[in-house]
Write an enzyme that holds these catalytic residues in place. Structure first.
Site, PDB file in Angstrom:
ATOM      1  N   ARG A  74      53.468 -56.179  -2.996  1.00 60.74           N
ATOM      2  CA  ARG A  74      53.240 -57.622  -2.807  1.00 60.74           C
ATOM      3  C   ARG A  74      54.466 -58.456  -3.134  1.00 60.74           C
ATOM      4  O   ARG A  74      54.801 -59.362  -2.379  1.00 60.74           O
ATOM      5  CB  ARG A  74      52.017 -58.096  -3.613  1.00 60.74           C
ATOM      6  CG  ARG A  74      50.624 -57.763  -3.017  1.00 60.74           C
ATOM      7  CD  ARG A  74      50.617 -57.000  -1.786  1.00 60.74           C
ATOM      8  NE  ARG A  74      49.306 -56.721  -1.218  1.00 60.74           N
ATOM      9  CZ  ARG A  74      48.991 -55.621  -0.565  1.00 60.74           C
ATOM     10  NH1 ARG A  74      49.891 -54.648  -0.424  1.00 60.74           N
ATOM     11  NH2 ARG A  74      47.819 -55.459  -0.018  1.00 60.74           N
ATOM     12  N   ASP A  78      41.843 -58.649  10.063  1.00 65.23           N
ATOM     13  CA  ASP A  78      41.805 -59.928   9.348  1.00 65.23           C
ATOM     14  C   ASP A  78      43.015 -60.810   9.640  1.00 65.23           C
ATOM     15  O   ASP A  78      42.869 -62.006   9.886  1.00 65.23           O
ATOM     16  CB  ASP A  78      41.697 -59.703   7.836  1.00 65.23           C
ATOM     17  CG  ASP A  78      40.307 -59.221   7.436  1.00 65.23           C
ATOM     18  OD1 ASP A  78      39.375 -59.407   8.235  1.00 65.23           O
ATOM     19  OD2 ASP A  78      40.176 -58.665   6.337  1.00 65.23           O
ATOM     20  N   ASP A 131      45.405 -58.763  -5.007  1.00 67.36           N
ATOM     21  CA  ASP A 131      46.541 -59.015  -4.119  1.00 67.36           C
ATOM     22  C   ASP A 131      46.745 -60.504  -3.825  1.00 67.36           C
ATOM     23  O   ASP A 131      47.872 -60.967  -3.695  1.00 67.36           O
ATOM     24  CB  ASP A 131      46.383 -58.208  -2.831  1.00 67.36           C
ATOM     25  CG  ASP A 131      46.549 -56.711  -3.080  1.00 67.36           C
ATOM     26  OD1 ASP A 131      47.355 -56.357  -3.971  1.00 67.36           O
ATOM     27  OD2 ASP A 131      45.893 -55.906  -2.411  1.00 67.36           O
ATOM     28  N   SER A 187      38.648 -49.927   2.928  1.00 64.41           N
ATOM     29  CA  SER A 187      39.780 -50.842   2.878  1.00 64.41           C
ATOM     30  C   SER A 187      40.968 -50.018   2.374  1.00 64.41           C
ATOM     31  O   SER A 187      40.913 -49.462   1.272  1.00 64.41           O
ATOM     32  CB  SER A 187      39.472 -51.987   1.924  1.00 64.41           C
ATOM     33  OG  SER A 187      40.666 -52.664   1.616  1.00 64.41           O
TER      34      SER A 187
HETATM   35  N1  ARG Z   1      43.168 -52.037  -6.697  1.00 61.80           N
HETATM   36  C1  ARG Z   1      44.507 -51.790  -6.280  1.00 61.80           C
HETATM   37  C2  ARG Z   1      45.393 -52.899  -6.749  1.00 61.80           C
HETATM   38  O1  ARG Z   1      44.915 -53.944  -7.048  1.00 61.80           O
HETATM   39  C3  ARG Z   1      44.613 -51.533  -4.806  1.00 61.80           C
HETATM   40  C4  ARG Z   1      44.456 -52.703  -3.923  1.00 61.80           C
HETATM   41  C5  ARG Z   1      44.462 -52.283  -2.505  1.00 61.80           C
HETATM   42  N2  ARG Z   1      44.444 -53.376  -1.640  1.00 61.80           N
HETATM   43  C6  ARG Z   1      43.715 -53.402  -0.536  1.00 61.80           C
HETATM   44  N3  ARG Z   1      43.770 -54.473   0.186  1.00 61.80           N
HETATM   45  N4  ARG Z   1      42.956 -52.401  -0.167  1.00 61.80           N
HETATM   46  O2  ARG Z   1      46.571 -52.738  -6.837  1.00 61.80           O
END
Ligand code: ARG
Length: 398
Positions: free
Chosen positions: A95, A14, A124, A175
């Site tokens: 992040r 991506d 995110d 993912s």
């Molecule tokens: N659900 C988790 C969070 O919001 C993990 C997110 C993982 N991100 C990803 N791009 N796979 O913190």
């Protein structure tokens, strides 16, 4: 000179395709920024080169592993931070450090915007943009995958048409986000919460039934921060890396949850966070040994508030900052040693000691040597129960 946009670059499909998309859609020069938070896997220099091959005018790699451990993961450990009592905030913690470097780099290079590869469905995107807004309010955030509605199929097509050097197999059904605090795995067959996770999902942890012999280790803490394992002093980062190995070998820290995202969707998540879960268990035990009852109880409430804020992308908020001051103050006496037994998916506290301990043998013992005057309890209970007694009489009167 064209305006610049700084893209948080992972090296994956991506964000690699995102370089060209961003340039085509905005006319801006794209600078790729890869922040190393211990995601492992590929060499960061290969990732840097790929960004250039995909059309970035410049590509920068920042090793933020120690900063991430010291300034983000240690505060999370002091807060025993678990979202919905289960999730140690693996992605939520990375992040804000990535966003910090986006903002710093944008300011340094005179860019007017930053970009990230998140979709419009997750947490995110919120975390990146809320953090950037708090650090550099005049920067604009762009999310090509979300804002230009670019699907995975379109990304693969674009990569093929433009002959982009993407290594990632288009078939990977999951993912995955990972850093030194753990791994998050989503999508694919996991989208049905009835489907049990399979061994293939895991990378940081072994099947908990494989290792037959327990490992026992002692972690030393100073003011809430782990500083040594079995007497060997180490940086926070090193302790986390070593704990990932030791606890990972016993399958500690596998988590399978349906989680509430900030944007309202429930999602099925599989995490593995061996160091995080073992260290939190140890840290919490040392707090119980060294903290007064009221403080300990009150802090548990603050911890869940802290975890919610961080999950919701408010790392750089006033409330979070003030809670950090409180939490830091609570750590004054959280120093000492915790012995952990690692076996069968569990990190069990088997020993605890501290020079700041509030455990008093002569008060606690039921054997000879008891210095606690038990007769004092009688009057205490009379007064303690008085409100209950008075209201019960009223209730009985009807
Ligand atoms: N659900 C988790 C969070 O919001 C993990 C997110 C993982 N991100 C990803 N791009 N796979 O913190």
């Amino acid at each position: 000179m064209a305006e610049r946009v700084i893209l948080a670059y992972s090296g994956g499909l991506d964000t690699s395709v995102g370089i060209g998309w961003l340039r085509d859609a905005t006319g801006k020069d794209v600078v790729a920024l890869a922040v190393d938070v211990g995601q492992g896997g590929e060499d960061m220099e290969d990732i840097r080169q790929r960004a250039l091959d995909c059309g970035a005018v410049d590509a920068i790699v920042i090793d933020a592993k120690d900063e991430f451990a010291d300034d983000f993961l240690m505060p999370a450990l002091k807060a025993n931070a678990l979202y919905q009592k289960r999730y140690p905030l693996v992605s939520a913690l990375s992040r804000p450090v990535i966003a910090k470097h986006l903002a710093i780099t944008a300011t340094k290079l005179g860019a007017d915007s930053v970009a990230h590869g998140c979709t419009g469905k997750g947490n995110d995107q919120v975390r990146f943009e809320a953090a950037v807004a708090a650090l550099a309010p005049d920067l604009t955030s762009i999310a090509p995958v979300r804002d230009l509605a670019l699907t995975r199929d379109k990304a693969i097509l674009y990569a093929e048409e433009h002959d982009l050097p993407i290594r990632q197999s288009a078939k990977n059904p999951y993912s995955i986000d990972k850093n030194v605090w753990g791994r998050a795995v989503e999508t694919g067959f996991l989208e049905d919460p009835w489907n049990a996770p399979i061994e293939d999902l895991y990378e940081y942890t072994m099947d908990p039934s494989v290792a037959k012999d327990a490992d026992e280790i002692t972690i030393h803490f100073e003011s809430g921060i782990p500083t040594a394992i079995d007497g060997v002093a180490m940086s926070a980062l090193k302790i986390i890396e070593v704990m990932n190995e030791l606890a990972g070998k016993h399958g500690v820290g596998r988590i399978d949850v349906v989680e509430d995202r900030l944007i309202g969707i429930k999602s099925r998540e599989v995490y593995e966070a061996p160091a995080a879960m073992a260290l939190i268990a140890a840290h919490e035990a040392l707090e119980s040994l060294t903290m007064e009852r009221d403080l300990n109880r009150y802090k548990r409430g603050v911890e869940s508030e802290w975890a919610n804020l961080v999950y919701d992308g408010l790392w750089y908020s006033g409330l979070k900052r003030s809670l950090d001051v409180f939490i830091d103050d609570t750590q004054r006496y959280v120093s000492g040693d915790i012995r952990l037994k690692l076996l069968g998916g569990r990190a069990t506290v088997t020993g605890q000691k501290s020079e700041q301990s509030l455990y008093d043998f002569s008060l606690a013992t039921y054997d000879t040597g008891d210095t606690f005057d038990q007769s004092l309890s009688k009057g205490f209970i009379e007064i303690w129960s008085l409100p209950s007694k008075i209201s019960a009489r009223r209730d009985l009167r009807g």
